[in-house]
Design a protein around this motif. Structure first.
Motif, PDB file in Angstrom:
ATOM      1  N   GLY A 234       0.801  -1.077   0.024  1.00  0.00           N
ATOM      2  CA  GLY A 234       0.088   0.063  -0.020  1.00  0.00           C
ATOM      3  C   GLY A 234       0.755   1.174  -0.071  1.00  0.00           C
ATOM      4  O   GLY A 234       0.614   2.176  -0.919  1.00  0.00           O
ATOM      5  N   ARG A 235       1.783   1.320   0.807  1.00  0.00           N
ATOM      6  CA  ARG A 235       2.742   2.557   0.912  1.00  0.00           C
ATOM      7  C   ARG A 235       3.441   2.790  -0.266  1.00  0.00           C
ATOM      8  O   ARG A 235       3.607   4.190  -0.602  1.00  0.00           O
ATOM      9  CB  ARG A 235       3.436   2.364   2.374  1.00  0.00           C
ATOM     10  CG  ARG A 235       4.507   1.576   2.050  1.00  0.00           C
ATOM     11  CD  ARG A 235       5.027   1.278   3.627  1.00  0.00           C
ATOM     12  NE  ARG A 235       4.196   0.502   4.372  1.00  0.00           N
ATOM     13  CZ  ARG A 235       4.407   0.164   5.517  1.00  0.00           C
ATOM     14  NH1 ARG A 235       5.492   0.463   6.356  1.00  0.00           N
ATOM     15  NH2 ARG A 235       3.435  -0.687   6.337  1.00  0.00           N
ATOM     16  N   ALA A 236       3.683   1.911  -1.172  1.00  0.00           N
ATOM     17  CA  ALA A 236       4.337   2.139  -2.559  1.00  0.00           C
ATOM     18  C   ALA A 236       3.286   2.886  -3.344  1.00  0.00           C
ATOM     19  O   ALA A 236       3.497   3.761  -4.086  1.00  0.00           O
ATOM     20  CB  ALA A 236       4.691   0.832  -3.147  1.00  0.00           C
TER      21      ALA A 236
ATOM     22  N   ILE B 125      -4.972   0.698  -2.437  1.00  0.00           N
ATOM     23  CA  ILE B 125      -5.350  -0.460  -1.856  1.00  0.00           C
ATOM     24  C   ILE B 125      -4.101  -1.223  -1.285  1.00  0.00           C
ATOM     25  O   ILE B 125      -3.096  -1.286  -2.429  1.00  0.00           O
ATOM     26  CB  ILE B 125      -6.326  -1.429  -2.542  1.00  0.00           C
ATOM     27  CG1 ILE B 125      -7.523  -0.792  -3.096  1.00  0.00           C
ATOM     28  CG2 ILE B 125      -6.815  -2.361  -1.511  1.00  0.00           C
ATOM     29  CD1 ILE B 125      -8.438  -1.747  -3.940  1.00  0.00           C
ATOM     30  N   SER B 126      -3.750  -1.468  -0.018  1.00  0.00           N
ATOM     31  CA  SER B 126      -2.844  -2.261   0.430  1.00  0.00           C
ATOM     32  C   SER B 126      -3.621  -3.628   0.184  1.00  0.00           C
ATOM     33  O   SER B 126      -4.513  -3.755   1.149  1.00  0.00           O
ATOM     34  CB  SER B 126      -2.640  -1.939   1.859  1.00  0.00           C
ATOM     35  OG  SER B 126      -1.950  -3.079   2.430  1.00  0.00           O
ATOM     36  N   LEU B 127      -3.315  -4.477  -0.524  1.00  0.00           N
ATOM     37  CA  LEU B 127      -4.001  -5.739  -0.850  1.00  0.00           C
ATOM     38  C   LEU B 127      -3.438  -6.660   0.293  1.00  0.00           C
ATOM     39  O   LEU B 127      -3.864  -7.947   0.444  1.00  0.00           O
ATOM     40  CB  LEU B 127      -3.674  -6.133  -2.109  1.00  0.00           C
ATOM     41  CG  LEU B 127      -4.292  -5.281  -3.276  1.00  0.00           C
ATOM     42  CD1 LEU B 127      -3.737  -5.772  -4.570  1.00  0.00           C
ATOM     43  CD2 LEU B 127      -5.839  -5.411  -3.193  1.00  0.00           C
ATOM     44  N   LYS B 128      -2.538  -6.469   1.235  1.00  0.00           N
ATOM     45  CA  LYS B 128      -2.282  -7.200   2.277  1.00  0.00           C
ATOM     46  C   LYS B 128      -3.280  -7.376   3.451  1.00  0.00           C
ATOM     47  O   LYS B 128      -3.052  -8.201   4.107  1.00  0.00           O
ATOM     48  CB  LYS B 128      -1.102  -6.622   3.058  1.00  0.00           C
ATOM     49  CG  LYS B 128       0.115  -6.272   2.071  1.00  0.00           C
ATOM     50  CD  LYS B 128       1.479  -5.611   2.726  1.00  0.00           C
ATOM     51  CE  LYS B 128       2.073  -6.733   3.873  1.00  0.00           C
ATOM     52  NZ  LYS B 128       3.321  -6.072   4.370  1.00  0.00           N
ATOM     53  N   LYS B 129      -4.250  -6.689   2.953  1.00  0.00           N
ATOM     54  CA  LYS B 129      -5.495  -6.772   4.116  1.00  0.00           C
ATOM     55  C   LYS B 129      -6.604  -7.670   3.463  1.00  0.00           C
ATOM     56  O   LYS B 129      -6.583  -8.704   3.114  1.00  0.00           O
ATOM     57  CB  LYS B 129      -6.156  -5.538   4.582  1.00  0.00           C
ATOM     58  CG  LYS B 129      -5.072  -4.888   5.434  1.00  0.00           C
ATOM     59  CD  LYS B 129      -4.009  -4.224   4.981  1.00  0.00           C
ATOM     60  CE  LYS B 129      -3.203  -3.332   6.050  1.00  0.00           C
ATOM     61  NZ  LYS B 129      -2.127  -2.650   5.392  1.00  0.00           N
ATOM     62  N   ASP B 130      -7.559  -7.029   2.730  1.00  0.00           N
ATOM     63  CA  ASP B 130      -8.520  -7.714   2.082  1.00  0.00           C
ATOM     64  C   ASP B 130      -8.400  -8.278   0.703  1.00  0.00           C
ATOM     65  O   ASP B 130      -9.169  -8.960  -0.171  1.00  0.00           O
ATOM     66  CB  ASP B 130      -9.583  -6.810   1.820  1.00  0.00           C
ATOM     67  CG  ASP B 130     -10.651  -6.484   3.222  1.00  0.00           C
ATOM     68  OD1 ASP B 130     -10.392  -7.395   3.945  1.00  0.00           O
ATOM     69  OD2 ASP B 130     -11.571  -5.764   3.290  1.00  0.00           O
TER      70      ASP B 130
HETATM   71  C1  LIG Z   1      -5.717   2.015   5.787  1.00  0.00           C
HETATM   72  C2  LIG Z   1      -4.424   1.740   5.509  1.00  0.00           C
HETATM   73  N1  LIG Z   1      -3.799   2.499   4.516  1.00  0.00           N
HETATM   74  C3  LIG Z   1      -2.346   2.150   4.100  1.00  0.00           C
HETATM   75  C4  LIG Z   1      -1.740   1.189   4.730  1.00  0.00           C
HETATM   76  C5  LIG Z   1      -0.301   0.884   4.293  1.00  0.00           C
HETATM   77  O1  LIG Z   1      -0.505  -0.433   3.374  1.00  0.00           O
HETATM   78  P1  LIG Z   1       1.210  -1.428   3.554  1.00  0.00           P
HETATM   79  O2  LIG Z   1       1.064  -1.694   4.945  1.00  0.00           O
HETATM   80  O3  LIG Z   1       0.625  -2.180   2.689  1.00  0.00           O
HETATM   81  O4  LIG Z   1       2.169  -0.539   3.062  1.00  0.00           O
HETATM   82  C6  LIG Z   1      -2.252   0.383   5.913  1.00  0.00           C
HETATM   83  C7  LIG Z   1      -1.467  -0.883   6.386  1.00  0.00           C
HETATM   84  O5  LIG Z   1      -1.762  -1.144   7.495  1.00  0.00           O
HETATM   85  C8  LIG Z   1      -3.840   0.718   6.271  1.00  0.00           C
HETATM   86  O6  LIG Z   1      -4.066  -0.126   7.279  1.00  0.00           O
END
Ligand SMILES: Cc1ncc(COP(=O)(O)O)c(C=O)c1O
Length: 463
Positions: A103-105, A257-262
């Protein structure tokens, strides 16, 4: 009995297991001291129950692993990309999609392309890395959570909403011309994991369109938000979670979207866009910094798992099982005598540490103290969301401005822990609640200037 969702078992059984360690109390004490009393510095093999994050920590399904075997690792135009792209396009409806490694990328690529130095990004609440990436783009991240969010105990169904009056008055006021983006986080991870209503999203769309400002979703938990809308918002009980999620994407100009969640995977991110020029700008930056635009830092097998995960995650049985698990856990914690932010969301429970530990001042970081005690007593790892994370410090790292609340987040990995694990954690919390005064506060030994909580080091305040 099976019609009562609170009694229904999870809609899966376990096929592959991973051992978890049980350290002695002395070993846990030594491990925490060596970690500078910061759970982020612990080794995973020192942790019994890991509630630090629900990000990338879930279990995959047999269908996802079968799909992963088809991973096409071609540098450009891999088959896996097209399968992922089709699944994401079907869900979001956006014509332009760019994959990122997380997500942060996606945040960095979008904000660098969209925001100009000095601009404002308005949100219901920015997640920590999201706020940091807005700052790194030279803009200012400003949170406008709704007033209902300030009452932790109320049953208001949509405490994740943005304050629409504050949004309107900022856009119509002297700072209006500085606003470069409105970003709605669904669900609102920084503020109790609370959902955002469709009515709020519709209103944000109307306001942003009127003022000519782009409106994006930070949609890491798009499916969990959709499930809570289905349960709580009048008019949506007959909609499928997928239809609700797709409608939310439709309201916005694009998404991160950070796809590491949903996405139900260990890694992955996505930028979805309607604007062709913005897409071209983002794509150029993506290729220079993440990878070619048909993989964006992901392996073909990751893209395959994601293509399946994006379908599985909106299955009503999956979402009902996950929401039920959290609801049961919330009940266990309340029965143990500990208050949480009400009503419980899905991805995490937020303990009210300020209320449990009134003998500690915000400057002694009660949320952090409770988090450390959970590790010392039970090997449970979690994250503080209070003055350590959000407060302002002076040059000597002393707290000058406390956070509004002293919370601890227990983030629940997807499809990972069983009812016995949750009962164990509630038991450890219950023991703490019987004798909270034994818990000491902490002071900061050293802290980095940005994203402090990840690398801060602390020491216990001696009695
Ligand atoms: C709402 C939300 N946005 C962005 C991020 C960042 O995503 P990533 O951890 O995949 O970089 C997160 C991560 O927990 C998040 O909860």
């Amino acid at each position: 009995m099976l019609s009562d969702p609170i009694r229904k078992p999870p809609p899966y059984r376990i096929k592959v297991v991973e051992p978890i360690p049980f350290l002695s109390p002395e070993q846990r004490r030594a491990a925490l001291a060596e970690a500078g009393y910061n759970p982020f510095n612990l080794r995973a093999d020192q942790v019994t129950i890991d509630f630090l994050s629900d990000s990338g920590t879930g279990a995959t399904s047999t269908d996802q692993e079968a799909a992963a075997a088809r991973g096409d690792e071609s540098y450009a135009g891999a088959r896996s990309w097209f399968r992922f792209r089709d699944a994401a396009a079907l869900l979001t409806g956006y014509p332009h999609l760019l994959p990122t490694h997380q997500g942060r990328a996606a945040e960095r690529v979008l904000f660098t392309s969209l925001l100009k130095p000095g601009q404002l990004c308005l949100s219901n609440t920015h997640f920590d890395t999201t706020g940091a990436n807005v700052t790194l783009a030279g803009a200012e991240a400003r949170d406008l959570p709704c007033a209902e969010a300030r009452d932790l105990d109320s049953d208001e169904p949509f405490k994740g909403n943005i304050d629409l009056d504050a949004l309107e008055s900022t856009l119509a006021g002297p700072e209006g011309s500085r606003v470069g983006l409105v970003l709605m986080t669904i669900t609102n991870n920084g503020f109790g994991g609370q959902p955002v209503s469709m009515a709020n999203l519709e209103a944000v769309r109307e306001i942003t369109q009127r003022h000519g400002v782009p409106f994006f979703l930070d949609a890491a938990r798009f499916a969990e938000n959709a499930w809570l809308v289905k349960q709580r918002e009048p008019g949506y009980s007959h909609w499928t979670p997928r239809k609700i999620a797709t409608r939310a994407f439709e309201l916005a100009d694009g998404c991160l979207i950070s796809l590491k969640k949903d996405g139900l995977t260990a890694i992955g991110g996505l930028i979805g866009l309607r604007d062709e020029n913005l897409w071209q700008q983002c794509e150029a930056l993506l290729i220079a910094t993440e990878g070619f635009s048909t993989y964006g830092g992901l392996a073909g097998h990751d893209l395959e798992r994601l293509a399946v995960g994006l379908r599985e995650v909106t299955e009503p049985s999956y979402l009902e099982g996950r929401a039920t698990q959290t609801a049961r856990f919330a009940r266990m914690i309340n029965d143990a005598g500990v208050d949480i932010i009400q009503p419980a969301g899905i991805h995490a429970l937020y303990l009210n540490a300020g209320r449990l530990l009134p003998h500690l001042t915000p400057a002694e970081f009660p949320g952090h103290s409770l988090g450390c005690q959970l590790f010392l007593d039970g090997g449970i790892r979690c994250a503080e969301l209070g003055s350590l994370y959000l407060g302002t410090l002076d040059e000597e790292n002393r707290l000058t401005g406390p956070a509004p609340f002293e919370l601890v987040r227990l983030a629940i990995p997807r499809r990972v822990y069983t009812e016995e694990h949750f009962a164990y954690v509630a038991g450890v919390l219950g023991d703490i609640a019987k004798d909270p005064e034994r818990i000491r506060g902490y002071r900061i030994a050293s802290a980095p200037p940005l994203l402090r909580h990840f690398k801060v080091r602390l020491e216990p305040i001696q009695a």
